[in-house]
Design a protein around this motif. Structure first.
Motif, PDB file in Angstrom:
ATOM      1  N   MET A   1     -20.852 -50.833  53.922  1.00 30.40           N
ATOM      2  CA  MET A   1     -21.161 -50.237  52.630  1.00 30.40           C
ATOM      3  C   MET A   1     -20.834 -49.023  53.378  1.00 30.40           C
ATOM      4  O   MET A   1     -21.058 -48.242  54.007  1.00 30.40           O
ATOM      5  N   MET A   2     -20.268 -47.445  52.338  1.00 32.65           N
ATOM      6  CA  MET A   2     -19.613 -46.632  52.469  1.00 32.65           C
ATOM      7  C   MET A   2     -19.810 -45.524  51.100  1.00 32.65           C
ATOM      8  O   MET A   2     -20.383 -46.033  50.125  1.00 32.65           O
ATOM      9  N   GLN A   3     -20.851 -44.319  51.696  1.00 35.88           N
ATOM     10  CA  GLN A   3     -20.623 -43.180  50.584  1.00 35.88           C
ATOM     11  C   GLN A   3     -19.409 -42.878  49.885  1.00 35.88           C
ATOM     12  O   GLN A   3     -18.596 -42.284  49.694  1.00 35.88           O
ATOM     13  N   VAL A   4     -20.240 -41.785  48.276  1.00 38.66           N
ATOM     14  CA  VAL A   4     -19.481 -41.632  47.919  1.00 38.66           C
ATOM     15  C   VAL A   4     -19.127 -40.071  47.579  1.00 38.66           C
ATOM     16  O   VAL A   4     -20.758 -40.032  47.635  1.00 38.66           O
ATOM     17  N   GLY A   5     -18.500 -39.592  47.741  1.00 40.93           N
ATOM     18  CA  GLY A   5     -18.660 -38.230  47.541  1.00 40.93           C
ATOM     19  C   GLY A   5     -17.915 -37.245  46.347  1.00 40.93           C
ATOM     20  O   GLY A   5     -16.720 -37.721  45.751  1.00 40.93           O
ATOM     21  N   LYS A   6     -17.825 -36.414  46.248  1.00 39.48           N
ATOM     22  CA  LYS A   6     -16.884 -35.474  45.369  1.00 39.48           C
ATOM     23  C   LYS A   6     -15.854 -35.575  45.922  1.00 39.48           C
ATOM     24  O   LYS A   6     -15.924 -34.991  47.393  1.00 39.48           O
ATOM     25  N   ALA A   7     -14.502 -35.817  45.050  1.00 35.96           N
ATOM     26  CA  ALA A   7     -13.013 -35.421  45.794  1.00 35.96           C
ATOM     27  C   ALA A   7     -12.213 -34.911  44.676  1.00 35.96           C
ATOM     28  O   ALA A   7     -12.310 -35.538  43.686  1.00 35.96           O
ATOM     29  N   THR A   8     -10.973 -34.395  45.318  1.00 32.47           N
ATOM     30  CA  THR A   8     -10.032 -34.003  44.269  1.00 32.47           C
ATOM     31  C   THR A   8      -9.096 -35.005  44.089  1.00 32.47           C
ATOM     32  O   THR A   8      -8.448 -35.479  45.618  1.00 32.47           O
ATOM     33  N   VAL A   9      -9.528 -35.603  43.559  1.00 36.19           N
ATOM     34  CA  VAL A   9      -7.943 -37.137  43.149  1.00 36.19           C
ATOM     35  C   VAL A   9      -6.918 -36.699  41.996  1.00 36.19           C
ATOM     36  O   VAL A   9      -6.931 -36.128  41.196  1.00 36.19           O
ATOM     37  N   GLY A  10      -5.552 -36.252  42.538  1.00 38.13           N
ATOM     38  CA  GLY A  10      -5.087 -35.541  41.633  1.00 38.13           C
ATOM     39  C   GLY A  10      -5.009 -34.602  40.669  1.00 38.13           C
ATOM     40  O   GLY A  10      -4.819 -34.004  39.356  1.00 38.13           O
ATOM     41  N   GLY A  11      -4.667 -33.378  41.586  1.00 30.27           N
ATOM     42  CA  GLY A  11      -5.612 -31.904  41.580  1.00 30.27           C
ATOM     43  C   GLY A  11      -6.861 -32.240  40.202  1.00 30.27           C
ATOM     44  O   GLY A  11      -6.558 -31.437  39.995  1.00 30.27           O
TER      45      GLY A  11
END
Length: 177
Positions: free
Chosen positions: A74-84
């Motif tokens: 299991m891995m945690q989902v977080g807010k991330a900047t992807v492609g700006g």
């Protein structure tokens, strides 16, 4: 390993935008505006899934939820900047939900009779299996662009002749003006 599906939400894609020239592993990235509840519950998710379309229902793992990773952990989902663009979650594929069938990297698309903002079903919905939220509903019409009929040779010739006639008429009208 049991997956807690209550942490995911069903949402409907309101709009899609390309993220410029950004690519992930050769796949173009697209920013999806997804409604996951009331009119004000809209979030942005960046994805490389090739099968996302406007008005399709998808399963979203919100920031803070956990998904099943490639290694089975299991891995945690977080807010991330992807492609700006800031991505506030992740679209789930069948494997992340613990369903059988479906391919890795292909976003789950659900029928329209599943309510927005609710948790996804525990197994992949199949046509006419009675596992949907509204068993008496008529089957949803296919989304435009997914399975369009290909034109026959005669239909293509007819369309080409019509376009040629329109161009000729426009050219003559311009010459007479």
């Amino acid at each position: 390993m049991s997956i807690d599906l209550s942490q995911y939400k069903i949402g409907v894609i309101l709009s899609l935008e390309d993220c410029g020239n950004c690519k992930k592993g050769g796949k173009a990235l697209r920013a999806c505006k997804i409604q996951i509840g009331g009119d004000d519950e809209v979030l942005t998710v960046v994805t490389s899934a090739p099968n996302v379309r406007e008005k399709s229902r998808v399963v979203v793992a919100l920031a803070g939820s956990s998904i099943l990773g490639d290694d089975g952990e299991m891995m945690q989902v977080g807010k991330a900047t992807v492609g700006g663009v800031i991505s506030e979650g992740m679209l789930c594929d069948s494997r992340m939900l613990g369903w059988t069938g479906g391919a890795k990297g292909i976003a789950v698309n659900l029928p329209d009779n599943f309510d927005i903002g609710t948790a996804p079903p525990s197994s992949k919905p199949r046509p006419n299996d009675g596992s949907s939220n509204d068993a008496g509903a008529e089957p949803a019409a296919p989304l435009p662009g997914l399975f369009e009929k290909k034109l026959s040779k005669e239909e293509k010739k007819k369309l080409a002749a019509e376009r040629k006639a329109k161009r000729k008429a426009a050219k003559e009208a311009k010459a007479n003006a």
